[in-house]
Design a protein around this motif. Structure first.
Motif, short mmCIF file in Angstrom:
data_model
loop_
_atom_site.label_atom_id
_atom_site.label_comp_id
_atom_site.label_asym_id
_atom_site.label_seq_id
_atom_site.Cartn_x
_atom_site.Cartn_y
_atom_site.Cartn_z
N PRO A 135 0.79 -1.24 0.00
CA PRO A 135 0.00 0.00 0.00
C PRO A 135 0.82 1.28 0.00
O PRO A 135 0.37 2.30 -0.52
CB PRO A 135 -0.85 -0.12 1.26
N ARG A 136 2.03 1.25 0.54
CA ARG A 136 2.79 2.50 0.60
C ARG A 136 3.91 2.56 -0.43
O ARG A 136 4.21 3.60 -0.96
CB ARG A 136 3.40 2.66 1.99
N PRO A 145 1.75 5.01 -5.61
CA PRO A 145 1.33 6.30 -6.18
C PRO A 145 -0.18 6.50 -6.15
O PRO A 145 -0.65 7.62 -5.90
CB PRO A 145 1.85 6.20 -7.63
N LEU A 146 -0.93 5.42 -6.41
CA LEU A 146 -2.39 5.55 -6.40
C LEU A 146 -2.88 5.97 -5.03
O LEU A 146 -3.72 6.87 -4.88
CB LEU A 146 -3.04 4.22 -6.81
N ASN A 147 -2.37 5.30 -4.00
CA ASN A 147 -2.80 5.62 -2.64
C ASN A 147 -2.34 7.00 -2.21
O ASN A 147 -3.02 7.68 -1.45
CB ASN A 147 -2.29 4.54 -1.67
N SER A 148 -1.17 7.41 -2.70
CA SER A 148 -0.70 8.77 -2.40
C SER A 148 -1.66 9.80 -2.96
O SER A 148 -2.00 10.78 -2.29
CB SER A 148 0.68 9.00 -2.99
N MET A 149 -2.13 9.55 -4.17
CA MET A 149 -3.07 10.50 -4.78
C MET A 149 -4.38 10.53 -4.03
O MET A 149 -5.00 11.58 -3.86
CB MET A 149 -3.33 10.08 -6.25
N LEU A 150 -4.81 9.35 -3.58
CA LEU A 150 -6.10 9.27 -2.91
C LEU A 150 -6.02 9.68 -1.45
O LEU A 150 -7.05 9.93 -0.82
CB LEU A 150 -6.64 7.83 -3.01
N GLY A 151 -4.83 9.66 -0.91
CA GLY A 151 -4.66 10.05 0.48
C GLY A 151 -5.01 8.96 1.47
O GLY A 151 -5.09 9.21 2.67
N SER A 152 -5.26 7.77 1.01
CA SER A 152 -5.51 6.66 1.95
C SER A 152 -5.16 5.35 1.25
O SER A 152 -5.03 5.30 0.03
CB SER A 152 -6.95 6.64 2.42
N GLU A 153 -5.03 4.30 2.02
CA GLU A 153 -4.57 3.01 1.50
C GLU A 153 -5.75 2.20 0.95
O GLU A 153 -6.11 1.16 1.49
CB GLU A 153 -3.82 2.25 2.57
N VAL A 154 -6.30 2.72 -0.16
CA VAL A 154 -7.43 2.02 -0.77
C VAL A 154 -6.96 0.74 -1.48
O VAL A 154 -7.58 -0.31 -1.40
CB VAL A 154 -8.14 2.96 -1.78
#
Lengths: 580, 376
Positions: free
Chosen positions: A142-143, A150-159
């Protein structure tokens, strides 16, 4: 599990007097084959099953169910059952759906990039499951995952995370898709296209033809795929052990591993979990057998000539389906293999970055190939892959004929015996074989022989699925033509039946050779210094954090497996052309 | 006629199956954990054979000539030694290289157990079957304590006996090759030293939720209860809610920290940390201010192996000053009192050894408690 003779058809052709005389003799090849193969299968199957049942129900000589009590009271049993069921169902759905689509794409359509799609469909097969799990961890952590980070960074959470039931099911689904693909390829190749052509001539569109003609005819292969993949998902070890453990989603196999690794080992508890898995698998297999009992109505390979054809797909459907296939190539092949290639060029793993690219080195490969342990593991794996595949398919070719043609008269025993290892989790089979072979006065414990026995025991059901699926498609009239012409059973089998079986047998050989290369769950309990195999080396390097070296080694294994696949495909194409 | 022939074939197949089944599964079968039969005492060989000592006598007499006698006997036994270990391969291979520099004619192989439990099970299984292959174990106190209880080890007196603290010896048959002290390690690219947790209680703060990893060793869990006392249960209740990444061993607990997936691990030891640092991993380690858990990695000689003289010779090398210095160079805390770790701060001020005599009899219960305590 029994495959009955087709209804309304005599169970054997009316024998001539000379044939009756031959069938009474103990040297009758069919009788001889039944006896020998039965003896081999009993020797392979009975001891592991005996030890499993004894340790589970009679650990100290008297009947005792306390293992079940401990298994389901000391651990969250409801979560275990739910995780296992959900994981198996979801991953099986993904595998069979993908495998069927890809097989149809490459065998029954005129869509583009078929060769590429075919190759990419087999990639998860040639990548050891452990390595595939590691690749997806590197992609979807996730990180720091290359994709998820990168996806989770954009979304701001560990989706997006690999550490979930969905994540592990997706990886397992991709990992098992080649198995479903190969089974469906065999089914589609053996299908006479005249029915589809007739539908097309009468104005049916491609989707209509697929759902109303192709899909029903492919049902035996589909059921076989669901069976094989479903049981494979239930007994999967590597992906639940790596990804499921972190996701706190234990399934039966990872729980067995935990119990087996603990001291003191509660073998009875491990046996209880294993017995539950056996029962579930038995139910699945029995259901499939009932369905396939009327198999002759699906026979389309007859004495008449046929040419496999391709369905024309045009318009928006063509572009859509081609896009799906290309996306699959990216997800199943490019990303996981790519991340492993990248990791193999780093002194220690870190996500790709400019700094990381400045550290590119081939040192991991140098470390790997300068290690005698690596060379030995590779050599051992290749020896075991080739030998186990050859032994299994030779046995299965004969056994499949007996099961399909003779039914109750001799096939029932073989059919049931080859079924039993199918439901053994690999790790439990390893334990059972370990106990047996350290006790018997055979000097094979600690050698490659015990691993060969384990591989043959474990993979013979898969060989049988390939052989039986291919055998079911062959109508008896071709063999009867040979018998009527005066040929012996042996000659008919070698000159008529075997060439027709060849595509299925070769597909089975490829599959078994490749899964032998990646086998871990039984090997990890049976190997000794000098008999370590490739998957053991990868596992050790993962537990030691040697990601670069294991990636270098893994890339090497993948390359070798790809060579096997290509060689097998060329052989299969050649044998297919010879059999026409 | 066809039916009678077919029935005969079916009977034949059944008969074969029954015979094979009985042959394969018959015979006496001992339980796996049954104690191994006591092996007969092998005789030491070599130039002293005329007044030969038994292996047990030789093992208890650390004379200046002993290593030479052992070396010759090891060669006579085939010149091969098998080690069962749980250390990282690089470390054991360095030890083997050091040993072979002195004894190049002796070939050393090693088997690395995937876990404590798997190694114990392998040794017990092989021993029960009379096929024990290993000559030496170098694992951890847990394994050593269990196997010593089965009578599998050769008792010996090291020529460096006086340099080893008896308090570090979990049994008379073992000597501590080095000591593992549980420590924390963090990713220097992601964490500023000023924000690091200094105590176990700091880990329960909200800012550390989902940021650290732990290796699930049940003996460590027992040791933590020993240190924390009555507050242990409450501590672990809150600990589980912090969503730690749970790994099976030290290195899998450290890897996510190296990769940046977690910022900190509370389960590493100096040798594992040094191994990753030497490859450029952005890590630093430190001890919590609390008392930390410790256990040794002892070296033992197995009585029923193929080359016990060779095994004893290897053990003597590991316990020698040279062998201990090699371990110190690799970041280990040597068991030898005359060899300091490098740096010396690797030996913490406050540490508590796990009491295996209390832990092992209740191990299954502690496994279950740990599963609950870590939120599995």
């Amino acid at each position: 599990m029994q495959l009955q003779a087709p209804p309304g058809e005599p169970s054997g052709s009316a024998p001539s007097a000379s044939a009756v005389t031959r069938s009474r003799s103990w040297v009758d090849p069919k009788t001889f084959a039944v006896v020998i193969i039965s003896a081999i299968l009993v020797f392979l199957v009975a001891p592991p099953l005996w030890f499993l049942l004894r340790e589970t129900f009679f650990p100290s000589g008297s009947f005792d169910l306390s293992g079940f009590q401990r298994a389901f009271s000391t651990y969250n049993a409801a979560a275990l059952v739910w995780n296992t069921a959900a994981f198996a169902l979801l991953s099986t759905t993904i595998s069979v759906g993908l495998g069927t689509f890809l097989a149809w794409y490459t065998e029954r359509s005129d869509l583009p990039f078929k060769q590429l799609v075919f190759a990419a469909s087999l990639v998860p097969l040639v990548v050891p499951a452990l390595l595939y799990a590691i690749a997806w961890i590197l992609l979807m952590s996730p990180r720091t995952g290359l994709v998820a980070g990168p996806l989770n960074s954009m979304l701001g959470s560990e989706v997006f995370t690999i550490y979930s039931l969905t994540g592990m099911s997706l990886v397992q689904g991709l990992d098992n898709a080649p198995l479903a693909f190969l089974l469906m390829v065999a089914a589609f190749r053996s299908m006479d296209p005249s029915l589809e052509e007739s539908a097309s001539v009468n104005g049916a569109g491609p989707w209509s033809i697929f759902w109303k003609v192709t899909f029903p005819l492919a049902r035996p292969g589909l059921i076989a795929s669901l069976l094989v993949v479903g049981v494979r998902s239930i007994e999967a070890f590597e992906i639940p052990a790596l990804i499921g453990a972190e996701a706190r989603r234990d399934v039966f196999t990872s729980r067995i591993w935990q119990v087996m690794n603990a001291f003191p080992t509660d073998f009875q508890q491990a046996g209880a979990y294993s017995t539950v898995l056996l029962v579930i698998s038995a139910i699945i297999v029995y259901s499939q057998a009932k369905f396939l009992s009327g198999s002759n109505r699906f026979a389309t390979v007859t004495g008449k000539g046929f040419r496999p054809g391709a369905l024309r797909v045009t318009g928006p459907s063509r572009r859509f389906l081609a896009s799906i296939a290309q996306l699959y190539v990216l997800v199943a092949f490019v990303l996981p293999v790519g991340i492993l290639v990248y990791a193999s060029t780093q002194p220690f793993y870190s996500p790709p970055s400019r700094q990381a690219m400045s550290r590119v080195t081939l040192q991991p490969f140098v470390e790997i190939f300068s290690s005698s342990q690596t060379v030995r593991a590779l050599t051992n794996s290749l020896i075991l892959a080739v030998s186990s595949a050859t032994v299994i398919m030779a046995l299965c070719a004969v056994a499949a004929w007996i099961i399909v043609r003779m039914g109750q008269r001799g096939g029932w025993l073989l059919d049931n015996l080859t079924f039993i290892p199918f439901v053994f989790p690999g790790i439990v089979l390893g334990v059972a074989l370990l106990f047996f072979y350290v006790r018997v006065p055979l000097p094979i414990f600690g050698t490659l022989w015990v691993l060969l026995i384990a591989y043959v025991t474990k993979f013979i059901p898969y060989g049988m699925r390939y052989a039986v699926t291919a055998m079911v498609k062959i109508n008896r009239e071709l063999e009867q033509a040979g018998e009527v012409s005066g040929a012996s059973w042996t000659k008919v089998f070698l000159r008529v039946t075997l060439p027709l079986l060849a595509p299925g047998l070769i597909a089975g050989w490829i599959y078994i050779a490749i899964v032998s290369l990646r086998e871990l769950s039984s090997s990890i309990l049976l190997y000794s210094p000098g008999s370590e195999v490739a998957a053991i080396l990868i596992f050790e390097k993962w537990t030691n954090g040697q990601i670069a070296e294991l990636s270098a080694f893994g890339v090497t294994i993948i390359a070798i497996s790809l060579v096997l696949v290509v060689a097998g495909r060329l052989l299969g194409a050649r044998s297919g052309s010879l059999s026409r | 006629m066809t039916r009678s022939v077919n029935f005969g074939m079916r009977k034949a197949a059944l008969a074969i199956a029954v015979v094979m089944f009985v042959a394969a599964c018959g015979g006496s079968e001992e339980a796996v954990t049954e104690q191994a039969p006591a092996p007969s005492a092998p005789q030491a060989t070599g130039p002293e054979a005329g007044a030969a000592q038994t292996l047990e006598e030789l093992a208890m007499n650390p004379s200046p000539e002993r290593n030479q006698i052992l070396y010759e006997a090891a060669i006579a036994n085939g010149g091969e030694i098998l080690l069962y270990v749980t250390q990282p391969p690089a470390e054991i291979e360095a030890q083997i290289a050091g040993f072979n520099a002195l004894y190049p004619d002796i070939s050393v192989e090693y088997y690395r157990g995937g876990s404590t439990g798997s190694l114990i099970n392998r040794v017990l299984t092989e021993s029960a079957a009379g096929r024990l292959r290993a000559d030496v174990t170098q694992t951890n106190d847990h394994v050593a304590f269990v196997l010593d209880g089965q009578g599998l080890f050769l008792e010996f007196v090291s020529s460096e006996d006086q340099a080893y603290d008896p308090a570090l010896r979990v049994a008379r048959t073992v000597y501590p090759a080095y000591v593992n002290y549980w420590m924390f390690a963090y990713n220097t690219d992601r964490v500023d030293p000023s924000e690091l947790p200094r105590t176990y209680a700091d880990l329960l703060e909200p800012e550390w939720t989902g940021r650290f990893s732990v290796a699930a060793y049940s003996d460590w869990f027992f040791g933590m209860h020993d240190i924390l006392g009555d507050s242990a249960d409450e501590f672990f209740e809150q600990f589980a809610t912090q969503a730690p990444l749970i790994a099976p061993q030290f290195t899998p607990a450290l890897l996510p920290v190296i990769q940046g997936e977690r910022d900190l691990t509370i389960s590493t030891v100096s040798g594992v940390l040094r191994g990753q640092q030497s490859q450029g991993a952005p890590l630093e380690g430190y001890f919590p201010e609390d008392e930390t858990v410790a256990r040794t990695v002892p070296i033992t000689v197995l009585r029923g192996g193929g080359n016990p003289e060779g095994g004893l010779l290897f053990a003597e090398y590991v316990l020698s000053v040279e062998g201990q210095q090699l371990l110190a160079e690799r970041g280990r805390v040597p068991g030898h009192r005359g060899v300091d770790p490098d740096p010396i701060e690797l030996r913490p001020e406050r540490a508590r050894l796990i009491d295996y005599s209390a832990f092992v009899p209740e191990e299954a219960e502690w496994e279950a408690r740990m599963a609950r305590g870590l939120g599995r």
